[in-house]
Design an enzyme around this catalytic site. Sequence first.
Site, PDB file in Angstrom:
ATOM      1  N   ARG A  47       0.936  -0.973   0.196  1.00 33.31           N
ATOM      2  CA  ARG A  47      -0.456  -0.087  -0.148  1.00 33.31           C
ATOM      3  C   ARG A  47       0.848   1.195  -0.304  1.00 33.31           C
ATOM      4  O   ARG A  47       2.119   1.584   0.417  1.00 33.31           O
ATOM      5  CB  ARG A  47      -1.174  -0.094   1.350  1.00 33.31           C
ATOM      6  CG  ARG A  47      -2.057  -0.829   1.291  1.00 33.31           C
ATOM      7  CD  ARG A  47      -2.320  -1.157   3.121  1.00 33.31           C
ATOM      8  NE  ARG A  47      -3.472  -2.041   2.850  1.00 33.31           N
ATOM      9  CZ  ARG A  47      -3.453  -3.064   3.110  1.00 33.31           C
ATOM     10  NH1 ARG A  47      -2.099  -3.569   3.873  1.00 33.31           N
ATOM     11  NH2 ARG A  47      -4.162  -4.317   3.453  1.00 33.31           N
TER      12      ARG A  47
ATOM     13  N   LYS B  81      -2.067  -2.350   7.825  1.00 33.69           N
ATOM     14  CA  LYS B  81      -3.095  -1.678   9.103  1.00 33.69           C
ATOM     15  C   LYS B  81      -3.048  -2.648  10.273  1.00 33.69           C
ATOM     16  O   LYS B  81      -2.781  -3.462  10.357  1.00 33.69           O
ATOM     17  CB  LYS B  81      -4.618  -2.098   7.687  1.00 33.69           C
ATOM     18  CG  LYS B  81      -4.612  -1.368   6.542  1.00 33.69           C
ATOM     19  CD  LYS B  81      -5.902  -1.467   5.785  1.00 33.69           C
ATOM     20  CE  LYS B  81      -6.157  -0.495   4.740  1.00 33.69           C
ATOM     21  NZ  LYS B  81      -7.729  -0.733   4.483  1.00 33.69           N
TER      22      LYS B  81
ATOM     23  N   HIS C  66      -2.365   3.068  -5.931  1.00 37.82           N
ATOM     24  CA  HIS C  66      -3.821   1.734  -5.654  1.00 37.82           C
ATOM     25  C   HIS C  66      -3.767   1.038  -6.260  1.00 37.82           C
ATOM     26  O   HIS C  66      -3.978  -0.482  -6.260  1.00 37.82           O
ATOM     27  CB  HIS C  66      -4.592   2.394  -4.913  1.00 37.82           C
ATOM     28  CG  HIS C  66      -5.275   0.828  -3.471  1.00 37.82           C
ATOM     29  ND1 HIS C  66      -4.539   0.591  -2.194  1.00 37.82           N
ATOM     30  CD2 HIS C  66      -6.531  -0.110  -3.874  1.00 37.82           C
ATOM     31  CE1 HIS C  66      -4.887  -0.214  -1.801  1.00 37.82           C
ATOM     32  NE2 HIS C  66      -6.040  -0.485  -2.528  1.00 37.82           N
TER      33      HIS C  66
ATOM     34  N   ARG D 276      -0.551  -1.737  -6.948  1.00 41.88           N
ATOM     35  CA  ARG D 276      -1.318  -2.698  -6.444  1.00 41.88           C
ATOM     36  C   ARG D 276      -2.224  -3.664  -6.541  1.00 41.88           C
ATOM     37  O   ARG D 276      -1.645  -5.333  -6.498  1.00 41.88           O
ATOM     38  CB  ARG D 276      -1.599  -1.862  -4.560  1.00 41.88           C
ATOM     39  CG  ARG D 276      -1.952  -3.332  -3.502  1.00 41.88           C
ATOM     40  CD  ARG D 276      -2.427  -2.588  -2.443  1.00 41.88           C
ATOM     41  NE  ARG D 276      -2.980  -3.143  -1.624  1.00 41.88           N
ATOM     42  CZ  ARG D 276      -2.614  -4.172  -0.485  1.00 41.88           C
ATOM     43  NH1 ARG D 276      -1.028  -4.447  -0.247  1.00 41.88           N
ATOM     44  NH2 ARG D 276      -3.438  -4.628   0.076  1.00 41.88           N
TER      45      ARG D 276
ATOM     46  N   HIS E 209      -4.178  -9.027   3.210  1.00 45.77           N
ATOM     47  CA  HIS E 209      -5.550  -9.056   3.561  1.00 45.77           C
ATOM     48  C   HIS E 209      -5.667 -10.292   4.704  1.00 45.77           C
ATOM     49  O   HIS E 209      -5.149 -11.015   5.165  1.00 45.77           O
ATOM     50  CB  HIS E 209      -5.950  -9.633   2.141  1.00 45.77           C
ATOM     51  CG  HIS E 209      -6.695  -8.489   1.275  1.00 45.77           C
ATOM     52  ND1 HIS E 209      -6.682  -9.058  -0.440  1.00 45.77           N
ATOM     53  CD2 HIS E 209      -5.552  -7.443   1.078  1.00 45.77           C
ATOM     54  CE1 HIS E 209      -6.581  -8.153  -0.984  1.00 45.77           C
ATOM     55  NE2 HIS E 209      -6.262  -6.919  -0.108  1.00 45.77           N
TER      56      HIS E 209
ATOM     57  N   TYR F   2      -9.894 -10.324  -7.381  1.00 40.63           N
ATOM     58  CA  TYR F   2      -9.109 -10.494  -7.927  1.00 40.63           C
ATOM     59  C   TYR F   2      -9.501 -11.515  -8.737  1.00 40.63           C
ATOM     60  O   TYR F   2      -8.947 -11.489 -10.110  1.00 40.63           O
ATOM     61  CB  TYR F   2      -7.526 -10.721  -7.567  1.00 40.63           C
ATOM     62  CG  TYR F   2      -7.403  -9.406  -7.002  1.00 40.63           C
ATOM     63  CD1 TYR F   2      -7.007  -7.617  -7.786  1.00 40.63           C
ATOM     64  CD2 TYR F   2      -6.800  -9.091  -5.461  1.00 40.63           C
ATOM     65  CE1 TYR F   2      -6.881  -6.502  -7.278  1.00 40.63           C
ATOM     66  CE2 TYR F   2      -6.832  -8.234  -4.937  1.00 40.63           C
ATOM     67  CZ  TYR F   2      -6.304  -6.877  -5.414  1.00 40.63           C
ATOM     68  OH  TYR F   2      -6.240  -5.432  -5.066  1.00 40.63           O
TER      69      TYR F   2
END
Length: 315
Positions: free
Chosen positions: A168, A193, A261, A264, A287, A296
């Site tokens: 990110r 995150k 982004h 990514r 994730h 995806y």
Amino acid sequence: MPTSSAPIVIMTPALATEVGRWLDGLAGVRRLSPKTREAYERDLRQFASFLTSHLGAPPSPKDIADLRPADFRAFLARRRAEGAGATTLSRIMAGVRSFIRHLEREGLASSAAASAARTPKKPHRLPRPLAASDALRVVDADEQPAEEAWVAARDAAVLMLLYGAGLRIGEAVGLNRSDCPPVSGGAMRVTGKGGKTRIVPVLPTVGRAIADYLALCPYALAPEGPLFVGVKGGRLSARIIQLTMERLRGALGLPEGATPHALRHSFATHLLAGGGDLRTIQELLGHASLSTTQVYTGVDTSRLLDAYEKAHPRA
């Protein structure tokens, strides 16, 4: 003599205490990022403000316990009338439900009414990755719009981390000098995150791009200081890279969806198209849920169908 107006009270002290305990739990137990916690707190304050006018007085924990699904629907209708979209409404209700579940654990409320209030369905949008040829042009130092060579090398190295390692933008600019991978590539620890760390493999191409930037950087970088710095020597802002991508879009004729982004997204989509395992891609992206990564598969399928329809004589 002018008098200062009293602050508007939107919740009782007892409810404010529970809000504080809930926010502390988000930070300590769930390890949500500060920005996510700020968004949840802001949404909950909007909910409390609505209840103050809806009920005629600042709400207490008992008032929250007595709410019905119609009350939540009225709140969502108010926010929708104020311009909130489906995605925003879903996030708002996620925060409200999280708080009410906290009250439920404390024996102060039930989450049944909040769960019964449905939020609008979010539009299903697939990520829009760049074509491999466009992504490679974006990360080329010679294509960077910066006038100073070291800035162009810096921007290329950051963009290379997004496309070459799936970071990110916040993760890339948040790296310290001690996090720098070897020139020959290898592994790099990334903090994502919620303060969660993961190990990301770094290709030699990415390692060389970072080494080229370090060789040109005019600042002495301390081990625990930022890896990527701005023109004044402070930590590089993500906004600078976003502006760089805006200039690259115009210079290279890229679509509006070409954002940092999107690189990514391109990393994940191109890995999947090349036979990458979905679980591995999940770990590389950081994730928490496989369902987030599964989007995806839809991207890859849509690209295959598009190619089929354009090329097959029976399409």
